[in-house]
Write a protein that holds these residues in place. Structure first.
Motif, PDB file in Angstrom:
ATOM      1  N   ASN A  98       3.550  -1.785   6.935  1.00 51.23           N
ATOM      2  CA  ASN A  98       2.329  -1.988   7.724  1.00 51.23           C
ATOM      3  C   ASN A  98       1.370  -0.815   7.611  1.00 51.23           C
ATOM      4  OD1 ASN A  98       3.003  -4.533   8.655  1.00 51.23           O
ATOM      5  ND2 ASN A  98       4.108  -3.729  10.433  1.00 51.23           N
ATOM      6  N   ILE A  99       1.891   0.390   7.702  1.00 55.10           N
ATOM      7  CA  ILE A  99       1.058   1.585   7.549  1.00 55.10           C
ATOM      8  C   ILE A  99       0.432   1.595   6.163  1.00 55.10           C
ATOM      9  CG2 ILE A  99       1.122   4.100   7.333  1.00 55.10           C
ATOM     10  CD1 ILE A  99       3.348   4.035   9.531  1.00 55.10           C
ATOM     11  N   GLY A 100       1.236   1.340   5.157  1.00 51.46           N
ATOM     12  CA  GLY A 100       0.744   1.361   3.774  1.00 51.46           C
ATOM     13  C   GLY A 100      -0.342   0.329   3.519  1.00 51.46           C
ATOM     14  N   LEU A 101      -0.166  -0.862   4.043  1.00 49.37           N
ATOM     15  CA  LEU A 101      -1.144  -1.926   3.807  1.00 49.37           C
ATOM     16  C   LEU A 101      -2.455  -1.683   4.548  1.00 49.37           C
ATOM     17  CD1 LEU A 101       1.124  -5.093   3.773  1.00 49.37           C
ATOM     18  CD2 LEU A 101       0.115  -3.890   1.825  1.00 49.37           C
ATOM     19  N   VAL A 102      -2.359  -1.344   5.825  1.00 50.18           N
ATOM     20  CA  VAL A 102      -3.580  -1.158   6.616  1.00 50.18           C
ATOM     21  C   VAL A 102      -4.402   0.015   6.094  1.00 50.18           C
ATOM     22  CG1 VAL A 102      -4.465  -0.526   8.905  1.00 50.18           C
ATOM     23  CG2 VAL A 102      -2.681  -2.255   8.692  1.00 50.18           C
ATOM     24  N   THR A 103      -3.764   1.143   5.878  1.00 53.56           N
ATOM     25  CA  THR A 103      -4.526   2.304   5.408  1.00 53.56           C
ATOM     26  C   THR A 103      -5.139   2.051   4.040  1.00 53.56           C
ATOM     27  OG1 THR A 103      -2.559   3.367   4.462  1.00 53.56           O
ATOM     28  CG2 THR A 103      -3.165   3.983   6.711  1.00 53.56           C
ATOM     29  N   ASN A 104      -4.447   1.324   3.209  1.00 52.68           N
ATOM     30  CA  ASN A 104      -4.958   1.123   1.864  1.00 52.68           C
ATOM     31  C   ASN A 104      -6.018   0.039   1.762  1.00 52.68           C
ATOM     32  OD1 ASN A 104      -3.753   2.994  -0.225  1.00 52.68           O
ATOM     33  ND2 ASN A 104      -2.048   2.543   1.121  1.00 52.68           N
ATOM     34  N   VAL A 105      -6.053  -0.893   2.681  1.00 53.76           N
ATOM     35  CA  VAL A 105      -7.168  -1.847   2.712  1.00 53.76           C
ATOM     36  C   VAL A 105      -8.460  -1.086   3.004  1.00 53.76           C
ATOM     37  CG1 VAL A 105      -8.190  -3.729   4.051  1.00 53.76           C
ATOM     38  CG2 VAL A 105      -5.838  -3.908   3.247  1.00 53.76           C
ATOM     39  N   VAL A 106      -8.402  -0.199   3.986  1.00 50.54           N
ATOM     40  CA  VAL A 106      -9.575   0.614   4.331  1.00 50.54           C
ATOM     41  C   VAL A 106      -9.947   1.529   3.166  1.00 50.54           C
ATOM     42  CG1 VAL A 106     -10.417   2.431   5.875  1.00 50.54           C
ATOM     43  CG2 VAL A 106      -9.099   0.519   6.800  1.00 50.54           C
ATOM     44  N   LYS A 107      -8.972   2.169   2.575  1.00 53.09           N
ATOM     45  CA  LYS A 107      -9.235   3.091   1.472  1.00 53.09           C
ATOM     46  C   LYS A 107      -9.770   2.368   0.235  1.00 53.09           C
ATOM     47  CE  LYS A 107      -5.778   6.493   2.838  1.00 53.09           C
ATOM     48  NZ  LYS A 107      -4.517   7.136   2.429  1.00 53.09           N
ATOM     49  N   THR A 108      -9.331   1.143   0.001  1.00 48.09           N
ATOM     50  CA  THR A 108      -9.818   0.379  -1.146  1.00 48.09           C
ATOM     51  C   THR A 108     -11.303   0.107  -1.032  1.00 48.09           C
ATOM     52  OG1 THR A 108      -7.675  -0.654  -1.485  1.00 48.09           O
ATOM     53  CG2 THR A 108      -9.566  -1.781  -2.444  1.00 48.09           C
ATOM     54  N   ALA A 109     -11.724  -0.332   0.112  1.00 49.72           N
ATOM     55  CA  ALA A 109     -13.151  -0.601   0.320  1.00 49.72           C
ATOM     56  C   ALA A 109     -13.961   0.686   0.192  1.00 49.72           C
ATOM     57  CB  ALA A 109     -13.370  -1.231   1.693  1.00 49.72           C
ATOM     58  N   THR A 110     -13.452   1.756   0.738  1.00 50.42           N
ATOM     59  CA  THR A 110     -14.136   3.041   0.655  1.00 50.42           C
ATOM     60  C   THR A 110     -14.239   3.518  -0.793  1.00 50.42           C
ATOM     61  OG1 THR A 110     -13.278   3.615   2.826  1.00 50.42           O
ATOM     62  CG2 THR A 110     -14.102   5.419   1.484  1.00 50.42           C
ATOM     63  N   TYR A 153      -5.604   1.584  -9.047  1.00 53.07           N
ATOM     64  CA  TYR A 153      -5.421   2.833  -8.312  1.00 53.07           C
ATOM     65  C   TYR A 153      -4.813   2.567  -6.937  1.00 53.07           C
ATOM     66  CZ  TYR A 153      -6.565   7.259  -6.053  1.00 53.07           C
ATOM     67  OH  TYR A 153      -6.508   8.445  -5.379  1.00 53.07           O
ATOM     68  N   ARG A 154      -5.317   1.577  -6.254  1.00 56.57           N
ATOM     69  CA  ARG A 154      -4.837   1.271  -4.907  1.00 56.57           C
ATOM     70  C   ARG A 154      -3.396   0.782  -4.937  1.00 56.57           C
ATOM     71  NH1 ARG A 154      -5.578   4.077  -1.319  1.00 56.57           N
ATOM     72  NH2 ARG A 154      -7.079   5.306  -2.378  1.00 56.57           N
ATOM     73  N   ALA A 155      -2.986   0.042  -5.955  1.00 51.78           N
ATOM     74  CA  ALA A 155      -1.591  -0.410  -6.051  1.00 51.78           C
ATOM     75  C   ALA A 155      -0.639   0.790  -6.088  1.00 51.78           C
ATOM     76  CB  ALA A 155      -1.394  -1.292  -7.272  1.00 51.78           C
ATOM     77  N   VAL A 156      -1.008   1.785  -6.854  1.00 53.79           N
ATOM     78  CA  VAL A 156      -0.199   3.007  -6.923  1.00 53.79           C
ATOM     79  C   VAL A 156      -0.214   3.712  -5.568  1.00 53.79           C
ATOM     80  CG1 VAL A 156      -0.034   5.299  -7.997  1.00 53.79           C
ATOM     81  CG2 VAL A 156      -0.532   3.293  -9.396  1.00 53.79           C
ATOM     82  N   MET A 157      -1.373   3.788  -4.946  1.00 53.56           N
ATOM     83  CA  MET A 157      -1.495   4.477  -3.657  1.00 53.56           C
ATOM     84  C   MET A 157      -0.732   3.760  -2.537  1.00 53.56           C
ATOM     85  SD  MET A 157      -3.011   7.280  -4.160  1.00 53.56           S
ATOM     86  CE  MET A 157      -2.129   7.307  -5.711  1.00 53.56           C
ATOM     87  N   VAL A 158      -0.685   2.431  -2.576  1.00 52.54           N
ATOM     88  CA  VAL A 158       0.100   1.686  -1.580  1.00 52.54           C
ATOM     89  C   VAL A 158       1.568   2.074  -1.707  1.00 52.54           C
ATOM     90  CG1 VAL A 158       0.970  -0.600  -0.930  1.00 52.54           C
ATOM     91  CG2 VAL A 158      -1.465  -0.270  -1.301  1.00 52.54           C
ATOM     92  N   ALA A 159       2.070   2.098  -2.923  1.00 49.03           N
ATOM     93  CA  ALA A 159       3.474   2.451  -3.142  1.00 49.03           C
ATOM     94  C   ALA A 159       3.777   3.862  -2.630  1.00 49.03           C
ATOM     95  CB  ALA A 159       3.821   2.339  -4.621  1.00 49.03           C
ATOM     96  N   ILE A 160       2.888   4.804  -2.909  1.00 53.94           N
ATOM     97  CA  ILE A 160       3.093   6.176  -2.445  1.00 53.94           C
ATOM     98  C   ILE A 160       3.025   6.251  -0.920  1.00 53.94           C
ATOM     99  CG2 ILE A 160       2.054   8.487  -2.407  1.00 53.94           C
ATOM    100  CD1 ILE A 160       1.311   7.988  -5.380  1.00 53.94           C
ATOM    101  N   THR A 161       2.039   5.593  -0.328  1.00 58.58           N
ATOM    102  CA  THR A 161       1.889   5.623   1.122  1.00 58.58           C
ATOM    103  C   THR A 161       3.102   5.009   1.816  1.00 58.58           C
ATOM    104  OG1 THR A 161      -0.515   5.491   0.910  1.00 58.58           O
ATOM    105  CG2 THR A 161       0.407   4.956   3.058  1.00 58.58           C
ATOM    106  N   VAL A 162       3.581   3.883   1.310  1.00 55.82           N
ATOM    107  CA  VAL A 162       4.750   3.235   1.905  1.00 55.82           C
ATOM    108  C   VAL A 162       5.973   4.148   1.789  1.00 55.82           C
ATOM    109  CG1 VAL A 162       6.371   1.300   1.682  1.00 55.82           C
ATOM    110  CG2 VAL A 162       3.903   0.886   1.630  1.00 55.82           C
ATOM    111  N   ALA A 163       6.160   4.776   0.647  1.00 55.02           N
ATOM    112  CA  ALA A 163       7.309   5.673   0.459  1.00 55.02           C
ATOM    113  C   ALA A 163       7.250   6.858   1.430  1.00 55.02           C
ATOM    114  CB  ALA A 163       7.359   6.170  -0.980  1.00 55.02           C
ATOM    115  N   VAL A 164       6.092   7.460   1.562  1.00 56.59           N
ATOM    116  CA  VAL A 164       5.944   8.603   2.475  1.00 56.59           C
ATOM    117  C   VAL A 164       6.123   8.151   3.927  1.00 56.59           C
ATOM    118  CG1 VAL A 164       4.319  10.324   3.364  1.00 56.59           C
ATOM    119  CG2 VAL A 164       4.512   9.951   0.901  1.00 56.59           C
TER     120      VAL A 164
END
Length: 78
Positions: free
Chosen positions: A47-59, A23-34
């Motif tokens: 950078n935005i995609g990676l940082v936000t998704n590390v936090v979201k993955t743990a959550t 799920y997070r792999a897909v979300m990273v791609a979407i976040t980076v694109a946006v």
């Protein structure tokens, strides 16, 4: 009426980890694109995609583990 919360997990932790990573792999791609569309810089977008998704993955993993102990909406074990 059965209990709403169980002390035992319905699914294995490995399953939760696999679901989380996919799920997070897909979300990273979407976040980076946006982010790229908004900021116009690929490096910043990554950078935005990676940082936000590390936090979201743990959550998300913690959220999944909590829900795995709730019986509501799941069929009883056989």
């Amino acid at each position: 009426m059965g209990r709403l919360i169980s002390r035992t997990a319905i699914h294995a932790r490995k399953r939760a980890v696999a679901k989380t990573v996919c799920y997070r792999a897909v979300m990273v791609a979407i976040t980076v694109a946006v982010a790229w569309a908004v900021v116009g810089d690929v490096g910043d977008a990554v950078n935005i995609g990676l940082v936000t998704n590390v936090v979201k993955t743990a959550t998300y993993y913690g959220y999944e583990r909590i829900w795995d102990h709730i019986h509501w909406g799941s069929s009883p074990a056989t």
